[in-house]
Design an enzyme around this catalytic site. Structure first.
Site, mmCIF file in Angstrom:
data_model
loop_
_atom_site.group_PDB
_atom_site.id
_atom_site.type_symbol
_atom_site.label_atom_id
_atom_site.label_comp_id
_atom_site.label_asym_id
_atom_site.label_seq_id
_atom_site.Cartn_x
_atom_site.Cartn_y
_atom_site.Cartn_z
ATOM 1 N N HIS A 44 0.834 -1.219 0.000
ATOM 2 C CA HIS A 44 0.000 0.000 0.000
ATOM 3 C C HIS A 44 0.870 1.271 0.000
ATOM 4 O O HIS A 44 2.033 1.215 -0.339
ATOM 5 C CB HIS A 44 -1.000 -0.042 1.150
ATOM 6 C CG HIS A 44 -1.698 -1.385 1.219
ATOM 7 N ND1 HIS A 44 -2.754 -1.694 0.402
ATOM 8 C CD2 HIS A 44 -1.433 -2.500 1.950
ATOM 9 C CE1 HIS A 44 -3.132 -2.958 0.650
ATOM 10 N NE2 HIS A 44 -2.337 -3.464 1.583
ATOM 11 N N GLU B 151 -2.585 0.263 7.625
ATOM 12 C CA GLU B 151 -1.638 -0.801 7.276
ATOM 13 C C GLU B 151 -0.388 -0.237 6.592
ATOM 14 O O GLU B 151 0.724 -0.684 6.841
ATOM 15 C CB GLU B 151 -2.342 -1.806 6.349
ATOM 16 C CG GLU B 151 -1.470 -2.981 5.930
ATOM 17 C CD GLU B 151 -2.136 -3.852 4.863
ATOM 18 O OE1 GLU B 151 -3.328 -3.614 4.547
ATOM 19 O OE2 GLU B 151 -1.455 -4.753 4.343
ATOM 20 N N HIS C 156 2.661 -7.181 4.241
ATOM 21 C CA HIS C 156 1.285 -6.737 4.539
ATOM 22 C C HIS C 156 0.891 -7.076 5.974
ATOM 23 O O HIS C 156 1.507 -7.932 6.610
ATOM 24 C CB HIS C 156 0.293 -7.413 3.583
ATOM 25 C CG HIS C 156 0.414 -6.902 2.189
ATOM 26 N ND1 HIS C 156 -0.438 -5.961 1.654
ATOM 27 C CD2 HIS C 156 1.349 -7.164 1.234
ATOM 28 C CE1 HIS C 156 -0.052 -5.680 0.420
ATOM 29 N NE2 HIS C 156 1.034 -6.397 0.138
ATOM 30 N N GLU D 294 1.537 -11.857 5.272
ATOM 31 C CA GLU D 294 0.539 -11.191 6.128
ATOM 32 C C GLU D 294 1.039 -11.398 7.553
ATOM 33 O O GLU D 294 0.921 -12.485 8.122
ATOM 34 C CB GLU D 294 -0.847 -11.811 5.937
ATOM 35 C CG GLU D 294 -1.490 -11.524 4.579
ATOM 36 C CD GLU D 294 -2.070 -10.105 4.465
ATOM 37 O OE1 GLU D 294 -1.994 -9.312 5.435
ATOM 38 O OE2 GLU D 294 -2.604 -9.785 3.373
HETATM 39 ZN ZN ZN Z 1 -2.243 -5.278 2.565
#
Ligand code: ZN
Length: 366
Positions: A199, A214, A267, A330
């Protein structure tokens, strides 16, 4: 100030003349001299939403946050934490995500104590020695595995050592003490690693329980990982080092253009509808990358003790369009209050770096 204190303490020693008191006071003197580096300079903040705490450590409460490109007068440093002057009062920030500007006046000069004859042994070949305690300082030489060096000081994760009549600095976990990141030869050395902080800019990513984005956590992780990988001799490229927007294709094509040995997309997860969800998972696209996913996921869980949500084959654009070995990580749920708090601590971020690097080392050893 310190000399005065020394005299008073010596006075006490003469009066009591007990050996154990002497030992105790000697230790106190050494601690005093280590923690009293004074800077006449400013801290430039390199990340957004950096927590300011009311003491030097993540156990202290957060009193506010500071942001990228802001500067604050530095009052002092202690164990990798910097006390800064705020509009009202002072606060502490970790040294990891700042740059120090201006000339630093290190108060301790010739009278610095050697830490009780401590020495360290180098565990990796060609460990670099620097002029100062940060990767921002020039490399002044390197030493090979097995070399023993006398230690003068230990500040902010770096040892100040005696080397060829000079003072030099080495990261504390590159030597033979507890907390070393790797068990053998650093096989990430000379590898090109492209790290993608997920992002950025108008794409904020998931939103944490705290309201933080995030995109702010992914950049912190990417920068920390870069810092440690570079110390181990890797060539690291970040897809973004600021809060800017990047397309998914742009991220993958950077890995392709750099002919990366590994591409990691960082992430954090979020499921506000299930606030108790937690744990780490690793995604890969090509079957070829299942080994990379496995080694990283395994080492990540070992280092962080996070819950295992497994490795999964998934068609994410960023890993699908990368032609280099790639995984998407993640690294926990920011919608989970306690996991988000963990993610905010630099201790936990270090564990994440350690896990990923151990996983990479294992992958490269295949
Ligand atoms: Zn993400």
């Amino acid at each position: 100030m310190r000399r005065y204190l020394v005299k008073i303490l010596w006075g006490n020693i003469m009066l009591t003349s007990k050996k154990y008191v002497l030992t105790l006071i000697t230790s106190i003197l050494i601690i005093l001299s280590i923690s009293s580096i004074v800077y006449a300079s400013e801290a430039l903040i390199n990340v957004n939403n950096l927590n300011v705490r009311n003491g030097p450590g993540t156990d202290f409460d957060t009193i506010m946050q500071v942001h990228e490109e802001e500067t604050y007068e530095i009052i002092r440093e202690q164990n990798g934490w910097i006390e800064i002057q705020l509009e009202q009062g002072t606060g502490w920030i970790t040294k990891e995500f700042i740059s120090i500007q201006g000339t630093e006046t290190v108060e301790q000069g010739e009278d610095k104590n050697i830490i009780s004859n401590q020495s360290v042994t180098i565990i990796h070949d060609k460990t670099t020695l620097r002029e100062g305690p940060s990767t921002d300082y020039e490399i002044i030489g390197n030493v090979n595995q097995g070399t023993t060096l006398e230690v003068f000081d230990h500040v902010g994760g770096w040892y100040e050592v005696q080397w060829n009549e000079e003072r030099a600095y080495i990261p504390d976990w590159s030597v033979g003490t507890d907390g070393s990141l790797t068990n053998g030869a650093p096989s990430v050395k000379d590898k090109t690693i492209v790290i993608d902080a997920g992002h950025g800019g108008r794409d904020v990513g998931a939103i944490g329980a705290s309201g933080n984005f995030e995109k702010e956590y992914t950049i912190i992780t990417a920068q920390k990982l870069k810092y440690y990988l570079e110390i181990l001799g890797a060539n690291v490229i970040l897809t973004r080092s600021h809060d800017n927007y990047l397309s998914l294709s742009g991220r993958a094509s950077l890995a392709n253009a750099m002919n990366a040995d590994v591409f990691l997309s960082i992430h954090y997860n979020s499921t506000p509808q299930f606030p108790s969800a937690k744990g780490a998972s690793t995604y890969y696209y090509s079957e070829r990358d299942s080994i990379l996913a496995t080694t990283i996921q395994e080492e990540l869980l070992k280092a962080t003790t996070m819950d295992d949500r497994g490795i999964h084959q998934e068609s994410f654009q960023v890993t699908r369009e990368s032609h280099r070995p790639s995984v998407l990580l993640e690294l926990g749920f920011i919608s989970n209050i306690s996991e988000e708090q963990n993610i905010q601590s630099s201790v936990f971020q270090e564990k994440i770096s350690k896990g990923i690097i151990n996983g990479l080392n294992e992958f490269f050893s295949y």
